[in-house]
Motif scaffolding. Structure first.
Motif, PDB file in Angstrom:
ATOM      1  N   GLN A 275       0.830  -1.192   0.000  1.00 41.55           N
ATOM      2  CA  GLN A 275       0.000   0.000   0.000  1.00 41.55           C
ATOM      3  C   GLN A 275       0.875   1.256   0.000  1.00 41.55           C
ATOM      4  N   ALA A 276       0.360   2.282  -0.623  1.00 37.25           N
ATOM      5  CA  ALA A 276       1.028   3.581  -0.605  1.00 37.25           C
ATOM      6  C   ALA A 276       0.178   4.533   0.222  1.00 37.25           C
ATOM      7  N   VAL A 277       0.547   4.699   1.467  1.00 35.18           N
ATOM      8  CA  VAL A 277      -0.201   5.570   2.364  1.00 35.18           C
ATOM      9  C   VAL A 277       0.375   6.980   2.264  1.00 35.18           C
ATOM     10  N   MET A 278      -0.478   7.950   1.940  1.00 35.21           N
ATOM     11  CA  MET A 278      -0.021   9.315   1.748  1.00 35.21           C
ATOM     12  C   MET A 278      -0.957  10.292   2.449  1.00 35.21           C
ATOM     13  N   SER A 279      -0.400  11.404   2.870  1.00 35.00           N
ATOM     14  CA  SER A 279      -1.172  12.529   3.395  1.00 35.00           C
ATOM     15  C   SER A 279      -1.005  13.693   2.446  1.00 35.00           C
ATOM     16  N   GLU A 280      -2.109  14.214   1.953  1.00 32.90           N
ATOM     17  CA  GLU A 280      -2.071  15.281   0.966  1.00 32.90           C
ATOM     18  C   GLU A 280      -2.627  16.571   1.551  1.00 32.90           C
ATOM     19  N   VAL A 281      -1.870  17.634   1.452  1.00 30.66           N
ATOM     20  CA  VAL A 281      -2.345  18.976   1.779  1.00 30.66           C
ATOM     21  C   VAL A 281      -2.539  19.708   0.463  1.00 30.66           C
ATOM     22  N   ARG A 282      -3.707  20.309   0.282  1.00 30.44           N
ATOM     23  CA  ARG A 282      -4.060  20.907  -1.000  1.00 30.44           C
ATOM     24  C   ARG A 282      -3.914  22.423  -0.958  1.00 30.44           C
ATOM     25  N   GLY A 283      -3.179  22.944  -1.930  1.00 27.90           N
ATOM     26  CA  GLY A 283      -3.019  24.389  -2.066  1.00 27.90           C
ATOM     27  C   GLY A 283      -1.664  24.853  -1.596  1.00 27.90           C
ATOM     28  N   ILE A 284      -0.882  25.477  -2.487  1.00 30.07           N
ATOM     29  CA  ILE A 284       0.462  25.907  -2.129  1.00 30.07           C
ATOM     30  C   ILE A 284       0.439  26.958  -1.025  1.00 30.07           C
ATOM     31  N   GLN A 285      -0.680  27.671  -0.885  1.00 29.86           N
ATOM     32  CA  GLN A 285      -0.767  28.671   0.179  1.00 29.86           C
ATOM     33  C   GLN A 285      -0.624  28.044   1.558  1.00 29.86           C
ATOM     34  N   HIS A 286      -0.817  26.717   1.658  1.00 34.11           N
ATOM     35  CA  HIS A 286      -0.655  25.997   2.926  1.00 34.11           C
ATOM     36  C   HIS A 286       0.700  25.287   3.001  1.00 34.11           C
ATOM     37  N   GLY A 287       1.598  25.600   2.074  1.00 32.34           N
ATOM     38  CA  GLY A 287       2.852  24.866   1.979  1.00 32.34           C
ATOM     39  C   GLY A 287       3.728  24.941   3.209  1.00 32.34           C
ATOM     40  N   ALA A 288       3.874  26.131   3.806  1.00 35.10           N
ATOM     41  CA  ALA A 288       4.727  26.269   4.993  1.00 35.10           C
ATOM     42  C   ALA A 288       4.161  25.485   6.168  1.00 35.10           C
ATOM     43  N   ASP A 289       2.854  25.569   6.372  1.00 32.39           N
ATOM     44  CA  ASP A 289       2.216  24.817   7.458  1.00 32.39           C
ATOM     45  C   ASP A 289       2.337  23.316   7.227  1.00 32.39           C
ATOM     46  N   ALA A 290       2.184  22.896   5.971  1.00 27.84           N
ATOM     47  CA  ALA A 290       2.295  21.476   5.658  1.00 27.84           C
ATOM     48  C   ALA A 290       3.701  20.963   5.947  1.00 27.84           C
ATOM     49  N   PHE A 291       4.712  21.765   5.609  1.00 32.14           N
ATOM     50  CA  PHE A 291       6.100  21.362   5.846  1.00 32.14           C
ATOM     51  C   PHE A 291       6.372  21.197   7.334  1.00 32.14           C
ATOM     52  N   VAL A 292       5.986  22.168   8.128  1.00 27.25           N
ATOM     53  CA  VAL A 292       6.224  22.107   9.573  1.00 27.25           C
ATOM     54  C   VAL A 292       5.385  20.992  10.194  1.00 27.25           C
ATOM     55  N   GLY A 293       4.161  20.808   9.729  1.00 24.14           N
ATOM     56  CA  GLY A 293       3.335  19.712  10.234  1.00 24.14           C
ATOM     57  C   GLY A 293       3.959  18.361   9.978  1.00 24.14           C
ATOM     58  N   MET A 294       4.588  18.196   8.804  1.00 28.53           N
ATOM     59  CA  MET A 294       5.301  16.963   8.505  1.00 28.53           C
ATOM     60  C   MET A 294       6.424  16.732   9.493  1.00 28.53           C
ATOM     61  N   LEU A 295       7.192  17.773   9.820  1.00 23.71           N
ATOM     62  CA  LEU A 295       8.288  17.632  10.782  1.00 23.71           C
ATOM     63  C   LEU A 295       7.784  17.255  12.165  1.00 23.71           C
ATOM     64  N   GLN A 296       6.567  17.668  12.499  1.00 18.24           N
ATOM     65  CA  GLN A 296       5.998  17.395  13.817  1.00 18.24           C
ATOM     66  C   GLN A 296       5.204  16.090  13.859  1.00 18.24           C
ATOM     67  N   GLY A 297       5.211  15.325  12.772  1.00 19.39           N
ATOM     68  CA  GLY A 297       4.542  14.035  12.756  1.00 19.39           C
ATOM     69  C   GLY A 297       3.047  14.093  12.525  1.00 19.39           C
ATOM     70  N   GLU A 298       2.553  15.209  11.988  1.00 16.76           N
ATOM     71  CA  GLU A 298       1.112  15.329  11.772  1.00 16.76           C
ATOM     72  C   GLU A 298       0.628  14.544  10.559  1.00 16.76           C
ATOM     73  N   SER A 299       1.494  14.285   9.611  1.00 12.54           N
ATOM     74  CA  SER A 299       1.090  13.533   8.423  1.00 12.54           C
ATOM     75  C   SER A 299       1.153  12.041   8.702  1.00 12.54           C
ATOM     76  N   VAL A 300       0.392  11.289   7.927  1.00 11.75           N
ATOM     77  CA  VAL A 300       0.395   9.832   8.001  1.00 11.75           C
ATOM     78  C   VAL A 300       0.932   9.307   6.680  1.00 11.75           C
ATOM     79  N   GLY A 301       1.993   8.528   6.733  1.00 12.51           N
ATOM     80  CA  GLY A 301       2.594   8.045   5.511  1.00 12.51           C
ATOM     81  C   GLY A 301       3.418   9.126   4.835  1.00 12.51           C
ATOM     82  N   LYS A 302       3.383   9.160   3.518  1.00 16.34           N
ATOM     83  CA  LYS A 302       4.162  10.119   2.733  1.00 16.34           C
ATOM     84  C   LYS A 302       3.454  11.461   2.688  1.00 16.34           C
ATOM     85  N   ALA A 303       4.153  12.522   3.065  1.00 18.15           N
ATOM     86  CA  ALA A 303       3.587  13.868   3.039  1.00 18.15           C
ATOM     87  C   ALA A 303       3.718  14.449   1.636  1.00 18.15           C
TER      88      ALA A 303
END
Length: 382
Positions: A331-359
């Motif tokens: 399985q390919a488990v991924m977490s997708e954040v939509r919209g580049i305007q959320h890019g900085a938050d998505a990056f920091v959230g990935m570092l903090q373990g908020e994503s599941v699977g591949k960010a």
């Protein structure tokens, strides 16, 4: 010259600790002329960008000695991306083709013949890759920056090259629900190993055990790694796959069986420390390294671009991973954040373990003009 809006994720200043969205990473409009491809180059409309922990190590001063080249202050940060070529003067990358390449995280990119991605070796999977036009419905383009991209190749090459995995062995994987950890665990199950993982939430424990087939998993915030490994692997570990470092590495060392192997992929617990890479200072010093001698252990770090890893295993990795996905064995488990305007938050959230699977950062939100390809969604969408 006609310029278009081009939102980009900019490296604004060097963080001291965890990056702060809007301060260290900022989304800005960097207008670009996309009407004509440069000679020998092409223009892309970027669709999906990979967010990976190693990118934190590149948010440093340009003068810092490091094994990775720092991002350039004031410029967009780069990552392995999936993009559509919308204008081209390069015969290998025709208009309309889908590619995987190392690109700036922005809505559009103009790639010249001097761009790093055009020179080969700019990504861990080699130079720019044109993606196949016809694939099974099970496949979607972001898989080429997940299980078929750098994380998948990292997992595959290291467990065979360093791990030398054998049926019946026991492997422990930290950050096991991450981009690399989830692939390591599933491949090891296919190869007949007993697989244990540590994660940060009940949701991730459930994912590993009930969906990805791990034999056991525990939440490190609730139970110490030392206690969990005594309970789950009383005979010791044959292999430890380290994505975390720090206390977790120390506890795993204490649990290793004779002749065990430790694969050092990353140490995310140390990435936001304030140490300089030119010194020995760090937030945590592992105290029981003599276990390497007493238990006759092998502990090795690696870079996926090294000749013994990615280049050596690339063909085998792609062939087997494609087959496993088609056969529904991986399985390919991924977490997708939509919209580049959320890019900085998505990056920091990935570092903090908020994503599941591949960010994954999906550059264009569904309601934005220009979104005209309806690719399948993933296991997790935020």
């Amino acid at each position: 010259m006609s310029l278009v809006k081009n939102l980009s994720l900019i490296f604004k200043c060097v963080p001291d600790g965890l990056p702060i969205p809007g301060k260290h990473l900022v989304v800005e409009d960097r207008p670009s002329n996309i009407s004509r491809a440069p000679d020998g180059g092409f223009v892309t409309r970027n669709l999906y960008c990979s967010l990976d922990p190693y990118m934190r190590l590149m948010l440093i001063e340009s003068s810092t000695r490091h094994y990775r080249r720092p991002f350039v202050l004031g410029q967009p940060i780069r990552s392995l991306s999936v993009a559509e070529v919308i204008a081209s003067s390069h015969p290998d990358f025709p208009t309309g083709s889908m590619i995987r390449a190392s690109l700036p995280i922005q809505q559009y990119s103009v790639v010249t013949n001097e761009d790093p991605s055009m020179l080969g070796g700019a990504t861990s999977n080699g130079s720019i890759r044109v993606l196949p036009q016809s694939l099974s419905p099970l496949m979607c383009p972001p898989f080429w920056i997940g299980p078929l991209g750098m994380p998948g190749l990292t997992a595959f090459s290291s467990i065979y090259e360093i791990g030398r995995i054998q049926p019946g062995e026991t492997i422990f994987i930290s950050a096991a629900a991450g981009a690399v950890g989830q692939i390591v665990g599933q491949i090891c199950k296919l190869e007949g190993l007993r697989v244990i993982g540590s994660v940060g939430s009940d949701e991730k424990v459930d994912l590993l055990v009930n969906e990805l087939g791990f034999d056991a998993a525990f939440k490190y915030r609730q139970e110490s790694t030392s206690s969990a490994l005594q309970r789950l692997a009383p005979a010791g570990l044959d292999i430890y796959y380290d994505n975390v470092g720090g206390q977790t590495l120390e506890d795993a060392l204490a649990s290793m069986a004779q002749d065990g192997r430790i694969i050092v992929c990353g140490m995310i617990s140390q990435y936001n420390s304030t140490y300089k890479s030119t010194t020995s200072e760090s937030t945590y010093g592992v105290k029981n390294l003599f276990q390497l001698v007493g238990q006759n252990l092998e502990m090795r770090g690696f870079q996926v671009g090294h000749r013994d890893f990615g280049p050596k295993h690339m063909k085998d990795h792609e062939e087997k991973t494609l087959r496993w996905i088609e056969e529904r064995k991986l399985q390919a488990v991924m977490s997708e954040v939509r919209g580049i305007q959320h890019g900085a938050d998505a990056f920091v959230g990935m570092l903090q373990g908020e994503s599941v699977g591949k960010a994954i950062l999906r550059i264009w939100a569904d309601d934005e003009e220009g979104t005209h390809r309806n690719f399948p969604s993933f296991h997790r969408i935020s």
